[in-house]
Design a protein around this motif. Structure first.
Motif, PDB file in Angstrom:
ATOM      1  N   VAL A 230       0.813  -1.171  -0.010  1.00 19.75           N
ATOM      2  CA  VAL A 230       0.128   0.072   0.056  1.00 19.75           C
ATOM      3  C   VAL A 230       0.934   1.184  -0.058  1.00 19.75           C
ATOM      4  N   VAL A 231       0.773   2.064  -1.181  1.00 22.53           N
ATOM      5  CA  VAL A 231       1.751   3.072  -1.153  1.00 22.53           C
ATOM      6  C   VAL A 231       0.810   4.435  -0.307  1.00 22.53           C
ATOM      7  N   GLU A 232      -0.179   4.625  -0.729  1.00 26.71           N
ATOM      8  CA  GLU A 232      -0.994   5.766  -0.321  1.00 26.71           C
ATOM      9  C   GLU A 232      -2.357   5.503  -0.096  1.00 26.71           C
ATOM     10  N   GLN A 233      -2.918   6.030   0.850  1.00 27.62           N
ATOM     11  CA  GLN A 233      -4.624   6.044   0.982  1.00 27.62           C
ATOM     12  C   GLN A 233      -5.188   7.188   1.833  1.00 27.62           C
ATOM     13  N   GLY A 234      -6.549   7.336   1.457  1.00 30.90           N
ATOM     14  CA  GLY A 234      -7.134   8.550   2.159  1.00 30.90           C
ATOM     15  C   GLY A 234      -8.650   8.772   1.277  1.00 30.90           C
ATOM     16  N   PRO A 235      -9.378   9.742   1.823  1.00 32.75           N
ATOM     17  CA  PRO A 235     -10.551  10.132   1.263  1.00 32.75           C
ATOM     18  C   PRO A 235     -10.464  10.528  -0.258  1.00 32.75           C
ATOM     19  N   PRO A 236     -11.412  10.062  -0.972  1.00 32.46           N
ATOM     20  CA  PRO A 236     -11.136  10.306  -2.512  1.00 32.46           C
ATOM     21  C   PRO A 236     -10.966  11.762  -2.744  1.00 32.46           C
ATOM     22  N   GLY A 237     -11.627  12.686  -2.064  1.00 33.77           N
ATOM     23  CA  GLY A 237     -11.742  14.159  -2.278  1.00 33.77           C
ATOM     24  C   GLY A 237     -10.362  14.517  -2.168  1.00 33.77           C
ATOM     25  N   GLU A 238      -9.460  13.708  -1.179  1.00 35.06           N
ATOM     26  CA  GLU A 238      -8.301  14.249  -1.093  1.00 35.06           C
ATOM     27  C   GLU A 238      -6.985  13.602  -1.928  1.00 35.06           C
ATOM     28  N   VAL A 239      -7.016  12.256  -1.884  1.00 30.13           N
ATOM     29  CA  VAL A 239      -5.899  11.570  -2.530  1.00 30.13           C
ATOM     30  C   VAL A 239      -6.040  11.504  -4.105  1.00 30.13           C
ATOM     31  N   LEU A 240      -7.404  11.617  -4.633  1.00 32.04           N
ATOM     32  CA  LEU A 240      -7.652  11.513  -6.134  1.00 32.04           C
ATOM     33  C   LEU A 240      -7.322  13.066  -6.666  1.00 32.04           C
ATOM     34  N   VAL A 241      -7.678  14.070  -5.646  1.00 29.38           N
ATOM     35  CA  VAL A 241      -7.224  15.694  -6.368  1.00 29.38           C
ATOM     36  C   VAL A 241      -5.784  16.044  -5.964  1.00 29.38           C
ATOM     37  N   ASN A 242      -5.188  15.399  -4.860  1.00 30.25           N
ATOM     38  CA  ASN A 242      -4.017  15.797  -4.736  1.00 30.25           C
ATOM     39  C   ASN A 242      -3.131  14.680  -4.027  1.00 30.25           C
ATOM     40  N   PRO A 243      -2.814  13.746  -4.841  1.00 32.10           N
ATOM     41  CA  PRO A 243      -2.013  12.584  -4.454  1.00 32.10           C
ATOM     42  C   PRO A 243      -0.497  12.827  -4.078  1.00 32.10           C
ATOM     43  N   GLN A 244      -0.109  12.418  -2.908  1.00 33.58           N
ATOM     44  CA  GLN A 244       1.412  12.758  -2.586  1.00 33.58           C
ATOM     45  C   GLN A 244       2.507  12.074  -3.146  1.00 33.58           C
ATOM     46  N   HIS A 245       2.247  10.724  -3.454  1.00 37.44           N
ATOM     47  CA  HIS A 245       3.144   9.832  -3.778  1.00 37.44           C
ATOM     48  C   HIS A 245       3.308  10.066  -5.257  1.00 37.44           C
ATOM     49  N   PRO A 246       4.647  10.182  -5.806  1.00 37.46           N
ATOM     50  CA  PRO A 246       4.922  10.141  -7.367  1.00 37.46           C
ATOM     51  C   PRO A 246       4.309   9.032  -7.988  1.00 37.46           C
ATOM     52  N   ARG A 247       4.460   7.638  -7.537  1.00 31.02           N
ATOM     53  CA  ARG A 247       3.820   6.681  -8.365  1.00 31.02           C
ATOM     54  C   ARG A 247       2.343   7.032  -8.499  1.00 31.02           C
ATOM     55  N   PHE A 248       1.529   7.308  -7.310  1.00 34.70           N
ATOM     56  CA  PHE A 248       0.305   7.678  -7.540  1.00 34.70           C
ATOM     57  C   PHE A 248      -0.061   8.913  -8.530  1.00 34.70           C
ATOM     58  N   GLN A 249       0.758   9.771  -8.294  1.00 33.52           N
ATOM     59  CA  GLN A 249       0.556  10.957  -9.391  1.00 33.52           C
ATOM     60  C   GLN A 249       0.775  10.491 -10.833  1.00 33.52           C
ATOM     61  N   THR A 250       1.689   9.764 -11.027  1.00 36.04           N
ATOM     62  CA  THR A 250       1.940   9.128 -12.473  1.00 36.04           C
ATOM     63  C   THR A 250       0.761   8.039 -12.828  1.00 36.04           C
ATOM     64  N   PHE A 251       0.369   7.443 -11.981  1.00 30.75           N
ATOM     65  CA  PHE A 251      -0.942   6.471 -12.343  1.00 30.75           C
ATOM     66  C   PHE A 251      -2.066   7.286 -12.686  1.00 30.75           C
ATOM     67  N   LEU A 252      -2.478   8.202 -11.772  1.00 29.69           N
ATOM     68  CA  LEU A 252      -3.720   9.041 -11.943  1.00 29.69           C
ATOM     69  C   LEU A 252      -3.596  10.116 -13.548  1.00 29.69           C
ATOM     70  N   SER A 253      -2.236  10.357 -13.809  1.00 31.69           N
ATOM     71  CA  SER A 253      -2.027  11.309 -15.013  1.00 31.69           C
ATOM     72  C   SER A 253      -2.529  10.435 -16.322  1.00 31.69           C
ATOM     73  N   ARG A 254      -2.554   9.083 -16.187  1.00 27.64           N
ATOM     74  CA  ARG A 254      -3.231   8.493 -17.300  1.00 27.64           C
ATOM     75  C   ARG A 254      -4.646   8.541 -17.412  1.00 27.64           C
ATOM     76  N   PHE A 255      -5.355   9.032 -16.519  1.00 29.13           N
ATOM     77  CA  PHE A 255      -6.800   9.227 -16.577  1.00 29.13           C
ATOM     78  C   PHE A 255      -7.286  10.581 -16.646  1.00 29.13           C
ATOM     79  N   ILE A 256      -6.321  11.642 -16.872  1.00 31.21           N
ATOM     80  CA  ILE A 256      -6.853  12.996 -16.898  1.00 31.21           C
ATOM     81  C   ILE A 256      -6.899  13.308 -18.437  1.00 31.21           C
TER      82      ILE A 256
END
Length: 256
Positions: A230-256
């Protein structure tokens, strides 16, 4: 004041296939009534972790407690002992699971698919099982398909039957393993709508999916896994809007 205990407690969960270490020490708590969505790239261990919860895969190390028991085992005189397959099946009554593939029995009607486990495994009287199955078919919008054969249904309809079948054992916990990944895009929405309805009803759910929109709308918590942890977790309104971990940021960038 007694502290509320999680419904699911995973501690240092490890799983390997030969030299391939898929889970490298997963810790996760899920509270009763919570909807947790697990995101992550392919090969991150999401589906393996879900299968470990239901003891479809055996752990190499660590523990997973669901309610007051560890699926697949019984505690006797302070030691865990493996249960035989029939008792594991009874133990799984707490847990419903919906897979990527629908896994319906093609030689059984829709109604027969839904009542098979309640009657055969959990010894529910046929009349009671049938009545509840018809209620579930109404819930998933398929009241008119009780006598249909799975092969005559669309993929979305088959997956809704699979959800009804998983609910037929009246589980405390529902596991969804990428339930829309095998569906044509136009059929995804009808399955996600059923899942949102279940979430609104307060059913405890752990959902592995790539559907970011579902995570945003229905999850209480989003968990991002990568590399078997588990790299990061939290409420969707936080982690999907402002992910802290670079790997999560890279992952979410594919869906934008």
């Amino acid at each position: 004041m007694n502290e509320v205990q999680p419904l699911v407690r995973a501690r240092n969960v490890q799983k390997s296939y030969g030299d391939n270490e898929v889970l490298k020490g997963v810790d996760l708590d899920v509270m009763s009534g919570e909807v947790v969505v697990i995101l992550g790239p392919s090969g991150s261990g999401k589906s393996t972790f879900l299968r470990c919860i239901n003891h479809l895969e055996e752990l190499n190390a660590g523990s997973i407690m669901v309610s007051d028991s560890q699926p697949g085992y019984v505690l006797k005189k302070g030691r865990l002992q493996r249960l035989p397959p029939r008792k594991i099946a009874r133990q799984r009554q707490k847990i419903g699971m919906v897979f990527q593939q629908f896994n319906l029995y093609p030689h059984m009607t829709v109604l027969q698919n839904i009542i098979e486990a309640p009657i055969g495994v959990h010894k529910v009287p046929r009349e009671e099982a049938t009545r509840y199955a018809k209620e579930l078919l109404a819930t998933v919008g398929l009241s008119d398909k009780a006598d249909a054969w799975p092969g005559n249904l669309s993929g979305g309809q088959q997956q809704r039957v699979a959800i009804a079948r998983a609910l037929a054992i009246r589980p405390e916990l529902m596991l969804f393993d990428e339930p829309t990944s095998a569906l044509d895009p136009e059929l995804v929405g009808e399955v996600l709508a059923i899942m949102r309805n279940l979430a609104d009803q307060g059913l405890t759910m752990i959902v592995v999916t790539h559907e970011i929109g579902f995570a945003r709308e229905a999850a209480d918590r989003v968990v991002f896994m990568d590399g078997g942890v588990v790299v990061e977790q939290g409420p969707p309104g936080e982690v999907l809007v402002n992910p802290q971990h670079p790997r999560f940021q890279t992952f979410l960038s594919r869906f934008i």
